[in-house]
Design an enzyme around this catalytic site. Structure first.
Site, PDB file in Angstrom:
ATOM      1  CG  HIS A   1     -18.209 -19.859  -2.604  1.00 55.16           C
ATOM      2  ND1 HIS A   1     -18.646 -21.091  -3.044  1.00 55.16           N
ATOM      3  CD2 HIS A   1     -17.156 -19.526  -3.383  1.00 55.16           C
ATOM      4  CE1 HIS A   1     -17.886 -21.471  -4.066  1.00 55.16           C
ATOM      5  NE2 HIS A   1     -16.980 -20.541  -4.283  1.00 55.16           N
TER       6      HIS A   1
ATOM      7  CB  CYS B   1     -18.634 -24.479  -1.845  1.00 56.64           C
ATOM      8  SG  CYS B   1     -19.345 -23.268  -0.712  1.00 56.64           S
TER       9      CYS B   1
END
Length: 171
Positions: free
Chosen positions: A45, A115
């Site tokens: 992430h 993301c």
């Protein structure tokens, strides 16, 4: 006179960092050889940190928080992407526009529009630099395995949301 010019140039230059979090907390490194037949160092992430805030894309759209201010805690690593001359107000206009179109609520897809896609695009907007390919190539690496293909329907239903406030006021 030269010293004054350097100081003025530095005043209009803002550092841009990539915060990288391993969503698996080390489990990918341990289990990927058995499950996927290849080594993955993490399930990444990412977020962009600029102008004193951390910006990231999740299932609810573009969110922000204080750097390392999500429940994920401190990033596993930080990459210096360079500097930008993009002022905060222009950057926020850009993010608002992106949040109403390309990175709107419900446009999130774990493998194709996530993301890391957001961080890569924002990094290029701010600095002209891309984020490391080992991050952007991860979805295709996972999907290139039989186990990844078998898990795709389940994994696509997952929406990652480490917290923060939506920049367009959506929740």
């Amino acid at each position: 006179m030269i010293n004054l010019r350097v100081t003025m140039d530095q005043a209009n230059s803002y550092p841009v960092k990539l915060y990288i979090y391993d969503m698996s907390r080390g489990m990918a490194r341990q289990l990927s050889p058995v499950m996927l037949g290849k080594q993955l160092d993490g399930i990444w992430h990412t977020a962009i940190v600029v102008h004193g805030k951390e910006f990231f894309f999740v299932g609810e759209g573009i969110n922000s928080c204080a750097p390392a201010g999500t429940p994920l805690g401190n990033p596993d690593s930080i990459v210096d992407l360079g500097t930008t001359e993009v002022m905060e107000d222009l950057f926020m206009e850009y993010l608002t526009s992106q949040g109403e179109s390309t990175y709107s609520c419900n446009s999130y897809n774990l493998f194709e529009h996530n993301c890391n896609t957001f961080s890569n695009e924002v990094a290029q907007f701010l600095t002209g630099n891309k984020i490391p390919p080992y991050i952007t190539d991860l979805p295709s690496e996972v999907l290139s395995t039989p186990f990844g293909q078998a898990l795709r329907p389940l994994l696509e239903s997952i929406v990652i949301n480490p917290g923060g406030s939506n920049i367009n006021g959506q929740r």
